[in-house]
Design an enzyme around this catalytic site. Structure first.
Site, PDB file in Angstrom:
ATOM      1  N   SER A  10       0.841  -1.192   0.000  1.00 49.22           N
ATOM      2  CA  SER A  10       0.000   0.000   0.000  1.00 49.22           C
ATOM      3  C   SER A  10       0.873   1.237   0.000  1.00 49.22           C
ATOM      4  CB  SER A  10      -0.898   0.019   1.241  1.00 49.22           C
ATOM      5  OG  SER A  10      -1.612   1.245   1.312  1.00 49.22           O
ATOM      6  N   HIS A  11       0.278   2.331  -0.380  1.00 55.37           N
ATOM      7  CA  HIS A  11       0.950   3.621  -0.289  1.00 55.37           C
ATOM      8  C   HIS A  11       1.090   4.075   1.158  1.00 55.37           C
ATOM      9  CE1 HIS A  11       0.251   3.612  -4.562  1.00 55.37           C
ATOM     10  NE2 HIS A  11       0.955   4.716  -4.671  1.00 55.37           N
TER      11      HIS A  11
END
Length: 123
Positions: A10-11
């Site tokens: 994920s970011h």
């Protein structure tokens, strides 16, 4: 017996740690590694974190990779190409729900192909 591993990309480090925490409420014995945020712990993705997570999750029977958006997919694809195994699969499924289903299936000692089919069927 070794189990298929799960990688969450994920970011945001908080997002993947939260997803891992949710999965751990039900599944305790499946390797789950996270790669969230940049090397500076900002929003974004890190090729190094992704590669490390893939390496650490792999117990020799396969690894499923789940991602959130945009460059997470691109970096995951590059990291998978660079991995020295053909047992790493990028899954097109919602990161939370897909990883949850994948982890439950992996906990039942299913093969990489069986788990991929179950996740794809669910979504």
């Amino acid at each position: 017996m070794s189990k298929v591993g799960i990688v969450l990309i994920s970011h945001s480090a908080k997002v993947v740690e939260g997803i891992k925490e949710i999965i751990r409420q039900v599944v305790k014995d499946v390797p789950i590694e996270t790669a969230g945020g940049t090397d500076e712990n900002e929003i974004g993705t890190s090729m190094e974190k992704i590669q490390t997570a893939i390496t650490n999750a792999n117990q020799g029977v396969g690894t499923l990779v789940f991602y959130d958006i945009g460059s997470a997919k691109m970096n995951a694809e590059i990291a998978i190409e660079m991995a020295e195994t053909d047992q790493v699969t990028l899954i097109e499924a919602p990161i939370l729900e897909g990883a949850y289903v994948g982890a439950v299936e992996a906990s039942m000692d299913k093969s990489l192909n069986e788990i991929c089919a179950a996740v794809e069927k669910a979504f």
